[in-house]
Write a protein that holds these residues in place. Structure first.
Motif, mmCIF file in Angstrom:
data_model
loop_
_atom_site.group_PDB
_atom_site.id
_atom_site.type_symbol
_atom_site.label_atom_id
_atom_site.label_comp_id
_atom_site.label_asym_id
_atom_site.label_seq_id
_atom_site.Cartn_x
_atom_site.Cartn_y
_atom_site.Cartn_z
ATOM 1 N N GLY A 15 -28.370 -67.106 15.840
ATOM 2 C CA GLY A 15 -29.102 -67.407 14.618
ATOM 3 C C GLY A 15 -30.083 -66.319 14.243
ATOM 4 O O GLY A 15 -30.942 -65.943 15.034
ATOM 5 N N GLY A 22 -28.921 -72.123 12.611
ATOM 6 C CA GLY A 22 -28.061 -73.288 12.496
ATOM 7 C C GLY A 22 -28.744 -74.504 11.903
ATOM 8 O O GLY A 22 -28.183 -75.186 11.042
ATOM 9 N N SER A 88 -24.470 -73.145 8.055
ATOM 10 C CA SER A 88 -24.215 -71.904 8.797
ATOM 11 C C SER A 88 -23.409 -70.917 7.963
ATOM 12 O O SER A 88 -22.325 -71.246 7.461
ATOM 13 C CB SER A 88 -23.448 -72.208 10.085
ATOM 14 O OG SER A 88 -24.237 -72.959 10.972
ATOM 15 N N GLU A 115 -29.181 -73.198 21.134
ATOM 16 C CA GLU A 115 -28.418 -73.991 20.171
ATOM 17 C C GLU A 115 -27.928 -75.268 20.838
ATOM 18 O O GLU A 115 -27.667 -75.298 22.039
ATOM 19 C CB GLU A 115 -27.224 -73.208 19.614
ATOM 20 C CG GLU A 115 -27.619 -72.036 18.742
ATOM 21 C CD GLU A 115 -26.509 -71.566 17.800
ATOM 22 O OE1 GLU A 115 -25.372 -72.080 17.902
ATOM 23 O OE2 GLU A 115 -26.796 -70.702 16.967
ATOM 24 N N LEU A 119 -23.098 -78.038 17.348
ATOM 25 C CA LEU A 119 -23.292 -76.992 16.343
ATOM 26 C C LEU A 119 -22.917 -75.629 16.901
ATOM 27 O O LEU A 119 -22.276 -74.817 16.214
ATOM 28 C CB LEU A 119 -24.743 -76.997 15.871
ATOM 29 C CG LEU A 119 -25.078 -76.138 14.646
ATOM 30 C CD1 LEU A 119 -24.221 -76.529 13.456
ATOM 31 C CD2 LEU A 119 -26.556 -76.271 14.301
ATOM 32 N N ASN A 120 -23.260 -75.367 18.137
ATOM 33 C CA ASN A 120 -22.923 -74.104 18.790
ATOM 34 C C ASN A 120 -21.407 -73.912 18.850
ATOM 35 O O ASN A 120 -20.875 -72.846 18.485
ATOM 36 C CB ASN A 120 -23.522 -74.079 20.186
ATOM 37 C CG ASN A 120 -23.419 -72.741 20.877
ATOM 38 O OD1 ASN A 120 -23.073 -72.663 22.052
ATOM 39 N ND2 ASN A 120 -23.730 -71.652 20.187
ATOM 40 N N ARG A 123 -19.987 -73.214 15.400
ATOM 41 C CA ARG A 123 -20.280 -71.867 14.929
ATOM 42 C C ARG A 123 -19.425 -70.827 15.659
ATOM 43 O O ARG A 123 -18.914 -69.875 15.039
ATOM 44 C CB ARG A 123 -21.780 -71.577 15.102
ATOM 45 C CG ARG A 123 -22.611 -72.240 14.023
ATOM 46 C CD ARG A 123 -24.022 -72.621 14.475
ATOM 47 N NE ARG A 123 -24.911 -71.517 14.769
ATOM 48 C CZ ARG A 123 -25.641 -70.857 13.867
ATOM 49 N NH1 ARG A 123 -25.554 -71.173 12.588
ATOM 50 N NH2 ARG A 123 -26.479 -69.902 14.240
#
Length: 208
Positions: A15, A22, A88, A115, A119-120, A123
């Protein structure tokens, strides 16, 4: 790579370096406007929960139950989650720079990032970060988060690289200071051009 460069490994944040953040205060503000939520209340509940969440000790569902869905809402968790993920966006020039550095200089690429798991993973997959990153030392996987020095020590151990052979690109000044206290040369990332210039001073440069 310049002759004599001793750098073999690049540590990176995600990020603010490779992608937008994020789920930062800007994203939460957009969510509050979009879903007509009380921003201050959501932020208060977020700050009480975020460390546990980013250390992988809460699922996204559990986080949202605490921060948003602790009372009835006129929208669903799936709708909110979709909005979260949509915040993102990539920084294509930075992604391309790291890819080219890896190819030209033979660098080992290691992400060191705070993160949350869902979400990690989203991404990593959406922006194909696993196409050039060798290891992800994400707080949700290792259960420790920056600025704790243990996450950097863990990254060094997993990479099997001495600190003196690492350069770290990070956009948060305190995290740069922590890394440098361990002997890791660091770049405080503010923009593409200045980061390229700083990397070149360490012997890491690629032709434009």
């Amino acid at each position: 790579m310049k002759k004599g460069s001793s750098i073999t490994t690049l540590f990176l944040d995600i990020g603010g370096v490779l992608l937008t953040n994020g789920w930062d205060h800007h994203a939460r503000k957009r969510a509050a406007i979009n879903f007509k939520l009380e921003l201050a209340e959501m932020n208060d509940r977020h700050h009480l929960t975020v460390e546990t969440y980013e250390e992988g000790k809460l699922t996204l569902e559990e986080y949202l139950d605490r921060v948003v869905f602790y009372k009835e809402r006129p929208f669903t968790p799936a709708q909110f989650r979709k909005f979260m993920f949509a915040q993102s966006k990539p920084y294509p020039k930075m992604i391309d720079l790291v890819r080219r550095l890896k190819a030209r200089c033979g660098l080992k690429i290691v992400v060191v990032s705070n993160e949350a798991r869902e979400l990690n993973v989203y991404r990593i997959r959406t922006f194909k970060l696993d196409g050039f990153v060798d290891f992800f030392i994400s707080s949700c996987f290792v259960h420790v988060r920056k600025p704790d020095t243990d996450i950097f020590r863990l990254a060094l151990d997993i990479a099997q690289t001495p600190a003196r052979q690492v350069v770290y690109i990070e956009n948060t000044p305190m995290f740069v200071e922590v890394a440098e206290s361990l002997g890791i040369r660091s770049v405080l990332h503010t923009d593409y051009s200045s980061t390229c210039a700083k990397l070149a001073s360490f012997g890491l440069e690629v032709a434009e």
